[in-house]
Design a protein around this motif. Structure first.
Motif, mmCIF file in Angstrom:
data_model
loop_
_atom_site.group_PDB
_atom_site.id
_atom_site.type_symbol
_atom_site.label_atom_id
_atom_site.label_comp_id
_atom_site.label_asym_id
_atom_site.label_seq_id
_atom_site.Cartn_x
_atom_site.Cartn_y
_atom_site.Cartn_z
ATOM 1 N N UNK B 160 0.838 -1.200 0.000
ATOM 2 C CA UNK B 160 0.000 0.000 0.000
ATOM 3 C C UNK B 160 0.869 1.244 0.000
ATOM 4 N N UNK B 161 1.958 1.187 0.760
ATOM 5 C CA UNK B 161 2.880 2.331 0.796
ATOM 6 C C UNK B 161 3.430 2.621 -0.589
ATOM 7 N N UNK B 162 3.830 1.562 -1.275
ATOM 8 C CA UNK B 162 4.398 1.726 -2.613
ATOM 9 C C UNK B 162 3.340 2.227 -3.591
ATOM 10 N N UNK B 163 2.159 1.630 -3.501
ATOM 11 C CA UNK B 163 1.095 2.032 -4.423
ATOM 12 C C UNK B 163 0.661 3.474 -4.198
ATOM 13 N N UNK B 164 0.850 3.953 -2.977
ATOM 14 C CA UNK B 164 0.438 5.330 -2.665
ATOM 15 C C UNK B 164 1.187 6.336 -3.522
ATOM 16 N N UNK B 165 2.335 5.945 -4.050
ATOM 17 C CA UNK B 165 3.081 6.864 -4.912
ATOM 18 C C UNK B 165 2.349 7.125 -6.222
ATOM 19 N N UNK B 166 1.371 6.292 -6.533
ATOM 20 C CA UNK B 166 0.541 6.540 -7.708
ATOM 21 C C UNK B 166 1.289 6.403 -9.021
ATOM 22 N N UNK B 167 2.310 5.586 -9.046
ATOM 23 C CA UNK B 167 3.080 5.394 -10.271
ATOM 24 C C UNK B 167 3.183 3.889 -10.539
ATOM 25 N N UNK B 168 2.447 3.397 -11.529
ATOM 26 C CA UNK B 168 2.415 1.946 -11.746
ATOM 27 C C UNK B 168 3.786 1.360 -12.067
ATOM 28 N N UNK B 169 4.611 2.094 -12.767
ATOM 29 C CA UNK B 169 5.951 1.588 -13.089
ATOM 30 C C UNK B 169 6.760 1.415 -11.812
ATOM 31 N N UNK B 170 6.671 2.416 -10.959
ATOM 32 C CA UNK B 170 7.360 2.335 -9.675
ATOM 33 C C UNK B 170 6.810 1.175 -8.852
#
Lengths: 249, 249
Positions: B160-170
DNA sequence: TTACATTTAAATGTCTGACAATTTTGGCGC
DNA sequence: GCGCCAAAATTGTCAGACATTTAAATGTAA
């Protein structure tokens, strides 16, 4: 690693999965030899072509290698950084090209990842890393350099930055990600060609690494990202105008 | 995509590469149907089993899918995030397990990557992301939770933390890296089980994201890394002296 | 004994031909 | 028009055979 309940899936896929599980779970170790195709066909109670299809699936993932001749056969492969690296790049590149990832998204991801290694790189960079970066900067400054060579040098520079962190796992993930985005990035460099600015920012990054100043390095990377993004938007806009020439001003 | 100069390499490998190139270079687009196996065998002047082996190689990389029956055949696959994600994880996991990567190295890489997304996550986190993180923290605090469930919840939290960045590539790169290291991380959590500390640090991270305070989030992640590292070293040390248990304070 | 050539055996690579299973299409009867 | 059935196309699987490659074993001569 024997049973094969008659599912509806392909037999070769089931067999490949059974063997893959054995490798992943450590029941087969590196360089261990698999039974011959004929023996596998017996064990799984299928024909040899079916076994071969399964083995080719595993070979495509670099999980095994095959050797012809007496005492040849299929062997569990040590997944090297190089091998994994290649697969990572291919997959990531296809993912980008097939899903219409915007330049903004890719650019943002790339520099976010690259900034992740700057503190470590500043702390651990060796004279070797600095020398590589300086050499690439010098190459980038040469007038007669082709676009291809400039891009290659750009990749080498950032690769050295990533490697300076001294963490092979980090290098694997970051360098793979950066290289996969290179086709997108090249599109920019080829068209907009503003080598002086890039060279200057590269110099600032190298200086920051030499001074072990992580903040300065991150700032320079931020500026490089902003600059790249600007160029990208210009190129995109030019593209859009070319295919649909509507004067909007 | 026709020629096949008689090299010494496997024919099926050559054919697979030819088709892969056609896909990667965009000469075949997503959902396009390849010629039937018989037609490919004619074109490449090989037998059908050879063609099939080539197709299985491509299928193993999710580049194509096959469908039986009339008007079935092999179709170029859209490489989805999910599919690429799975491959990424498998490859990375094997890379770690086969190359004896130290816990320190993996841990360092993991948190370095995770910190790469915190500024973006702080800027863009939605109520959904925060709710997911809070829910996972809440689950982690429940007394009867099994070790497996705790680890799964841990992964979900960081995802969830990673997805919060809102960048699918990331998300693709980071979540894949984090998940690949989970087996190593689990070894720690299973043994040392200090859930209160982890839960507290997770709360601090969620708080920082809610307050959009990137510095605080990074500090908390640094502390989580240090704590994980300490635990890991303890576990390793315990492993090393498992035959001679010396109480060291 | 050592060095080199030859044979042999094991294994993968490839081919041919066939049949089974599956799925779409089109026709047939109602 | 609707449901059922047959035909056709295509992948999945099998059996057996031959070709090729490679390392070990064997034989031979200096």
């Amino acid at each position: 690693m024997k049973i094969d309940p008659s599912n509806k899936a392909d037999l070769s896929a089931q067999i490949a999965e059974a063997i893959r599980d054995a490798i992943v779970e450590g029941r087969m170790i590196v360089d261990e030899r698999l039974p011959s195709e004929a023996e596998l066909a017996d064990q799984f109670e299928v024909s040899r072509p079916t076994v071969r299809e399964a083995l080719k699936r595993l070979a495509a993932q670099s999980l095994i290698r095959t050797q012809r001749g007496a005492f040849g056969g299929a062997f569990v492969n040590r997944l090297s950084y190089e091998g994994a690296y290649g697969q990572h790049i291919t997959t990531s590149t296809l993912l980008l090209s097939m899903n219409a990832v915007s330049f903004e998204t890719a650019c943002e991801a790339r520099y976010a990842l690259e900034r992740a290694c700057t503190p470590l790189a500043c702390a651990r960079r060796t004279a070797d890393h600095l020398a590589t970066m300086r050499a690439e900067i010098h190459r980038q400054a040469q007038p007669g350099l082709s676009d291809e060579s400039f891009c290659a040098s750009d990749v080498a520079f950032h690769r050295a930055l990533v490697d300076a962190a001294g963490n092979p796992v980090l290098s694997y993930h970051l360098a793979g990600a950066v290289e996969a985005m290179q086709p997108l990035m090249n599109m920019i460099t080829f068209t907009a060609r503003s080598r002086e600015v890039i060279e200057h920012l590269h110099t600032r990054i190298a200086d920051a690494l030499q001074a072990q100043d992580a903040t300065a390095a991150e700032t320079a990377l931020h500026e490089l990202e902003a600059y790249t993004l600007t160029l990208g938007r210009d190129v995109m806009a030019a593209h859009a105008r070319k295919s649909a020439p509507v004067s909007s001003g």
